[in-house]
Design a protein around this motif. Structure first.
Motif, PDB file in Angstrom:
ATOM      1  N   ALA A  36       0.836  -1.208   0.000  1.00  0.00           N
ATOM      2  CA  ALA A  36       0.000   0.000   0.000  1.00  0.00           C
ATOM      3  C   ALA A  36       0.870   1.257   0.000  1.00  0.00           C
ATOM      4  O   ALA A  36       0.574   2.228  -0.708  1.00  0.00           O
ATOM      5  CB  ALA A  36      -0.931  -0.008   1.214  1.00  0.00           C
ATOM      6  N   CYS A  37       1.958   1.243   0.772  1.00  0.00           N
ATOM      7  CA  CYS A  37       2.892   2.380   0.762  1.00  0.00           C
ATOM      8  C   CYS A  37       3.471   2.577  -0.628  1.00  0.00           C
ATOM      9  O   CYS A  37       3.623   3.724  -1.091  1.00  0.00           O
ATOM     10  CB  CYS A  37       4.014   2.162   1.771  1.00  0.00           C
ATOM     11  SG  CYS A  37       3.490   2.277   3.490  1.00  0.00           S
ATOM     12  N   PHE A  38       3.796   1.486  -1.307  1.00  0.00           N
ATOM     13  CA  PHE A  38       4.296   1.568  -2.677  1.00  0.00           C
ATOM     14  C   PHE A  38       3.276   2.252  -3.583  1.00  0.00           C
ATOM     15  O   PHE A  38       3.604   3.177  -4.330  1.00  0.00           O
ATOM     16  CB  PHE A  38       4.630   0.175  -3.215  1.00  0.00           C
ATOM     17  CG  PHE A  38       4.782   0.147  -4.706  1.00  0.00           C
ATOM     18  CD1 PHE A  38       5.930   0.616  -5.311  1.00  0.00           C
ATOM     19  CD2 PHE A  38       3.753  -0.334  -5.506  1.00  0.00           C
ATOM     20  CE1 PHE A  38       6.058   0.614  -6.696  1.00  0.00           C
ATOM     21  CE2 PHE A  38       3.875  -0.338  -6.882  1.00  0.00           C
ATOM     22  CZ  PHE A  38       5.037   0.134  -7.482  1.00  0.00           C
ATOM     23  N   LEU A  39       2.031   1.795  -3.523  1.00  0.00           N
ATOM     24  CA  LEU A  39       0.997   2.349  -4.401  1.00  0.00           C
ATOM     25  C   LEU A  39       0.752   3.828  -4.134  1.00  0.00           C
ATOM     26  O   LEU A  39       0.632   4.627  -5.073  1.00  0.00           O
ATOM     27  CB  LEU A  39      -0.294   1.548  -4.259  1.00  0.00           C
ATOM     28  CG  LEU A  39      -0.232   0.104  -4.765  1.00  0.00           C
ATOM     29  CD1 LEU A  39      -1.503  -0.646  -4.379  1.00  0.00           C
ATOM     30  CD2 LEU A  39       0.003   0.062  -6.257  1.00  0.00           C
ATOM     31  N   VAL A  40       0.702   4.210  -2.872  1.00  0.00           N
ATOM     32  CA  VAL A  40       0.488   5.622  -2.523  1.00  0.00           C
ATOM     33  C   VAL A  40       1.684   6.467  -2.973  1.00  0.00           C
ATOM     34  O   VAL A  40       1.517   7.527  -3.587  1.00  0.00           O
ATOM     35  CB  VAL A  40       0.233   5.779  -1.004  1.00  0.00           C
ATOM     36  CG1 VAL A  40       0.275   7.236  -0.577  1.00  0.00           C
ATOM     37  CG2 VAL A  40      -1.099   5.151  -0.632  1.00  0.00           C
ATOM     38  N   SER A  41       2.893   5.995  -2.677  1.00  0.00           N
ATOM     39  CA  SER A  41       4.095   6.741  -3.061  1.00  0.00           C
ATOM     40  C   SER A  41       4.214   6.881  -4.574  1.00  0.00           C
ATOM     41  O   SER A  41       4.566   7.954  -5.076  1.00  0.00           O
ATOM     42  CB  SER A  41       5.346   6.048  -2.521  1.00  0.00           C
ATOM     43  OG  SER A  41       5.325   6.009  -1.123  1.00  0.00           O
ATOM     44  N   ALA A  42       3.929   5.808  -5.294  1.00  0.00           N
ATOM     45  CA  ALA A  42       4.011   5.865  -6.760  1.00  0.00           C
ATOM     46  C   ALA A  42       2.982   6.832  -7.322  1.00  0.00           C
ATOM     47  O   ALA A  42       3.288   7.626  -8.219  1.00  0.00           O
ATOM     48  CB  ALA A  42       3.813   4.467  -7.350  1.00  0.00           C
ATOM     49  N   THR A  43       1.782   6.810  -6.785  1.00  0.00           N
ATOM     50  CA  THR A  43       0.731   7.712  -7.257  1.00  0.00           C
ATOM     51  C   THR A  43       1.121   9.172  -7.020  1.00  0.00           C
ATOM     52  O   THR A  43       0.994  10.014  -7.917  1.00  0.00           O
ATOM     53  CB  THR A  43      -0.606   7.395  -6.550  1.00  0.00           C
ATOM     54  OG1 THR A  43      -0.958   6.046  -6.843  1.00  0.00           O
ATOM     55  CG2 THR A  43      -1.708   8.322  -7.011  1.00  0.00           C
ATOM     56  N   ILE A  44       1.619   9.462  -5.829  1.00  0.00           N
ATOM     57  CA  ILE A  44       2.034  10.830  -5.525  1.00  0.00           C
ATOM     58  C   ILE A  44       3.215  11.234  -6.414  1.00  0.00           C
ATOM     59  O   ILE A  44       3.241  12.341  -6.965  1.00  0.00           O
ATOM     60  CB  ILE A  44       2.386  10.979  -4.038  1.00  0.00           C
ATOM     61  CG1 ILE A  44       1.127  10.808  -3.183  1.00  0.00           C
ATOM     62  CG2 ILE A  44       3.047  12.327  -3.757  1.00  0.00           C
ATOM     63  CD1 ILE A  44       1.401  10.681  -1.691  1.00  0.00           C
ATOM     64  N   SER A  45       4.186  10.347  -6.561  1.00  0.00           N
ATOM     65  CA  SER A  45       5.364  10.656  -7.364  1.00  0.00           C
ATOM     66  C   SER A  45       4.997  10.973  -8.812  1.00  0.00           C
ATOM     67  O   SER A  45       5.424  11.987  -9.369  1.00  0.00           O
ATOM     68  CB  SER A  45       6.355   9.486  -7.315  1.00  0.00           C
ATOM     69  OG  SER A  45       7.514   9.800  -8.050  1.00  0.00           O
TER      70      SER A  45
END
Length: 109
Positions: A36-45
Motif C-alpha cells: 500500500a505504501c508503494f501504491l500511494v508513493s508511486a501515485t504521488i510521485s
C-alpha cells in the motif's frame, strides 16, 4: 516552484522503491502494508511529475526525476538493505548528482 515539486516527486520515487524492497523482505499483513505504501508513493510521485512537466522540459524533468530516484534508492539500499558501499558506487552517485545539477543549470526554465 516546479523544480521543488519535481524534487519532491523524486523523493516519493525513492519512497516507492524503498517500499518495494520492504515488500520483498516481508510477508502477510506487513507485506500488504508496504505494498500500500508503494501504491500511494508511486501515485504521488507520478502525480507530482505530471504537475512539474507542465512548465519544465519533459526530457530534463524526467532525467532529474529518475536521477533523484536512483541516487536516493542507492543510498537507501546502502543504509537499510545492506547493499555494498564501495568507492565506485559513491563515485558514480557523485557523477549522477553532477549530471542532475548540470541539467538544472542549463535548463531555460
Amino acid at each position: 516552484m516546479n523544480w521543488i515539486i519535481l524534487c519532491v516527486a523524486g523523493l516519493f520515487e525513492v519512497a516507492f522503491a524503498f517500499s518495494l524492497g520492504k515488500v520483498k523482505e516481508t510477508s502477510g499483513a506487513t507485506m500488504y502494508f508496504w505494498l500500500a505504501c508503494f501504491l500511494v508513493s508511486a501515485t504521488i510521485s507520478f502525480g507530482l511529475l505530471v504537475k512539474a512537466i507542465q512548465t519544465l522540459p519533459i526530457g530534463t524533468a524526467y532525467a532529474v526525476w529518475t536521477g533523484i530516484g536512483a541516487v536516493g534508492t542507492v543510498i537507501a539500499g546502502i543504509i537499510f538493505f545492506k547493499d555494498p558501499a564501495t568507492f565506485w558506487r559513491f563515485f558514480f552517485i557523485g557523477t549522477l548528482i553532477g549530471s542532475i545539477v548540470g541539467l538544472k543549470a542549463v535548463s531555460s526554465h
